[in-house]
Design a protein around this motif. Structure first.
Motif, PDB file in Angstrom:
ATOM      1  N   GLU A 114       0.836  -1.206   0.000  1.00 51.85           N
ATOM      2  CA  GLU A 114       0.000   0.000   0.000  1.00 51.85           C
ATOM      3  C   GLU A 114       0.864   1.246   0.000  1.00 51.85           C
ATOM      4  O   GLU A 114       0.558   2.227  -0.695  1.00 51.85           O
ATOM      5  CB  GLU A 114      -0.930  -0.029   1.216  1.00 51.85           C
ATOM      6  CG  GLU A 114      -2.012   1.047   1.238  1.00 51.85           C
ATOM      7  CD  GLU A 114      -1.492   2.406   1.701  1.00 51.85           C
ATOM      8  OE1 GLU A 114      -2.026   3.440   1.220  1.00 51.85           O
ATOM      9  OE2 GLU A 114      -0.569   2.432   2.548  1.00 51.85           O
ATOM     10  N   ARG A 118       1.056   4.043  -2.937  1.00 53.16           N
ATOM     11  CA  ARG A 118       0.703   5.429  -2.586  1.00 53.16           C
ATOM     12  C   ARG A 118       1.776   6.413  -3.017  1.00 53.16           C
ATOM     13  O   ARG A 118       1.455   7.508  -3.521  1.00 53.16           O
ATOM     14  CB  ARG A 118       0.442   5.509  -1.077  1.00 53.16           C
ATOM     15  CG  ARG A 118       0.146   6.900  -0.552  1.00 53.16           C
ATOM     16  CD  ARG A 118      -0.548   6.830   0.813  1.00 53.16           C
ATOM     17  NE  ARG A 118      -0.065   5.760   1.643  1.00 53.16           N
ATOM     18  CZ  ARG A 118       0.942   5.873   2.517  1.00 53.16           C
ATOM     19  NH1 ARG A 118       1.589   7.030   2.641  1.00 53.16           N
ATOM     20  NH2 ARG A 118       1.304   4.832   3.253  1.00 53.16           N
ATOM     21  N   LYS A 166      -2.713  -2.867  -6.950  1.00 49.22           N
ATOM     22  CA  LYS A 166      -3.858  -2.015  -6.608  1.00 49.22           C
ATOM     23  C   LYS A 166      -4.881  -2.780  -5.772  1.00 49.22           C
ATOM     24  O   LYS A 166      -5.440  -2.248  -4.813  1.00 49.22           O
ATOM     25  CB  LYS A 166      -4.511  -1.481  -7.883  1.00 49.22           C
ATOM     26  CG  LYS A 166      -3.653  -0.500  -8.665  1.00 49.22           C
ATOM     27  CD  LYS A 166      -4.352  -0.077  -9.951  1.00 49.22           C
ATOM     28  CE  LYS A 166      -3.497   0.887 -10.761  1.00 49.22           C
ATOM     29  NZ  LYS A 166      -4.165   1.261 -12.035  1.00 49.22           N
TER      30      LYS A 166
END
Length: 405
Positions: A114, A118, A166
């Motif tokens: 993640e 990001r 994703k």
């Protein structure tokens, strides 16, 4: 790794262990299912309970049973693991190789993916997470092996997340709040009676008052898990000694078979001979001797009612009938009497004998010393507030029942 970045009171491995113990009932069976050693499973559970400061399971009649706090923990574990399984199912569509995400993924895998998604950079993600870049790169490689597809593609401006990355980043954002809020949810549980009440019932005993007491407790204390099960005396006595049940009800004996158990009388009853209302026996039977050749429905050997049944025939110098049908429940015995020519030896309190099914009729033969007592057997040293609440509700149910005669 910066522990302030994310707080996980449970590892995903612990979630797997907790769910499997719930499904299988024992740590041993859970270890077999998970292909882990039993010590590893026990350690994972112990660490989870220590981190959450709650007991998740208690020993029960059929194995490990969740506490009220455990129910909340199990619900969270199920939500997390179901979300992981759903993501794996989506990723499986991109490859024919069997994926290993739900078996091996841990929080650090999802958190790192993640972060890279990001910020678009493994080095920047490493700085944010206070890790080394090689450690981040190694973790990404581990996850690629789990999902058998690339997570990122390289570009001049950094790493471009692929579909798998994703989906995994989205998974992390969905499930991490579930586990991170778990301790707060546990601390917010209502300050009321909570835990398990597991009640054993001997054959033929208290089937009418236990549900009434349960219903009252269910209304007043939402945090109590209620259980009732039937079994023979020795099985229930051993279960009570081992903490698998909290008490059991039935005809009292001359004293419990184990010194650590005690009996509390609840309700007076008496033995009665019951036949079908239109059975010919009502017109000709005047003494026990007239019933010697009848077919009988009785409780199983080793019960007070069976002992009394045999004593009746010994009192008239006769052997007890060999052909007797043993039944385990009161209701099934009455139904069998209604649909057969058999006679049953049962016991009734004043309310039940007055409310006898109209298709049944008591044979008017005076029995020697027919009085008996229905009571509750408890552990001398283990009597929780929940058990005391149950006893109070039983007494209220009995009082209400007898005053309505």
């Amino acid at each position: 790794m910066n522990t302030t970045t994310a707080h996980f009171p449970l590892t995903i491995k612990q979630c797997r262990v907790i769910r499997e113990i719930m499904k299988k009932g024992t740590e041993k069976d859970a270890s077999t299912s998970l292909s882990l050693s039993q010590s590893s499973v026990s350690r994972a559970l112990s660490q989870a309970e220590h981190a959450l400061e709650v007991s998740i399971f208690t020993r029960g009649w059929s194995g490990a049973e969740p506490t009220s706090a455990g129910e909340l923990v199990i619900s969270s574990c199920n939500s997390i693991l179901q979300a992981i399984a759903d993501t794996e199912r989506q990723l499986q569509q991109n490859t024919t190789t069997l994926l290993k995400l739900k078996t091996y993924v841990e929080w650090r895998h999802l958190m790192i993916i993640e972060a890279v998604v990001r910020v678009g950079s493994a080095s920047v993600a490493a700085q944010i997470l206070e890790m080394t870049q090689p450690a981040v790169s190694k973790t990404l490689k581990e996850v690629e092996n789990m999902v058998q597809q690339p997570l990122f593609s390289r570009a001049r401006r950094g790493l471009i997340p692929q579909t798998a990355a994703k989906q995994l980043a989205s998974l992390y954002l969905r499930v991490s709040p579930v586990v991170q809020s778990l301790q707060h949810q546990l601390q917010s549980l209502p300050n009321e009676l909570a835990g398990r009440l597991s009640v054993g019932m001997l054959s033929f005993s208290c089937q009418d008052i236990v549900p009434i007491a349960f219903a009252s407790i269910f209304k007043q204390h939402s945090g109590i898990r209620l259980q009732a099960m039937q079994g023979p005396y020795h099985m229930l006595a051993n279960a009570l000694r081992q903490g698998e049940i909290d008490c059991f009800l039935g005809l009292m004996r001359k004293g419990p078979i184990h010194s650590e158990l005690i009996e509390l009388p609840l309700l007076r009853a008496r033995y009665a001979l019951i036949a079908r209302a239109d059975h010919p026996v009502h017109s000709y039977a005047k003494t026990l001797s007239d019933l010697v050749n009848e077919r009988w429905i009785v409780a199983r050997h080793g019960t007070p009612i069976r002992d009394y049944f045999e004593s009746l025939f010994h009192s008239i110098d006769n052997k007890p009938p060999i052909q007797a049908l043993e039944m385990l429940t009161f209701a099934s015995s009455e139904e069998l009497v209604i649909h057969s020519d058999a006679i049953a030896l049962l016991f009734y309190d004043d309310w039940n004998i007055n409310k006898l099914n109209p298709r049944l009729k008591q044979i008017p033969i005076t029995l020697p010393q027919p009085e008996c007592t229905i009571g509750i057997t408890l552990h001398r040293e283990r009597q929780s507030a929940i058990t005391q609440t149950f006893i109070s509700e039983l007494k209220l149910s009995i009082q209400h029942k007898l005053t309505s005669i």
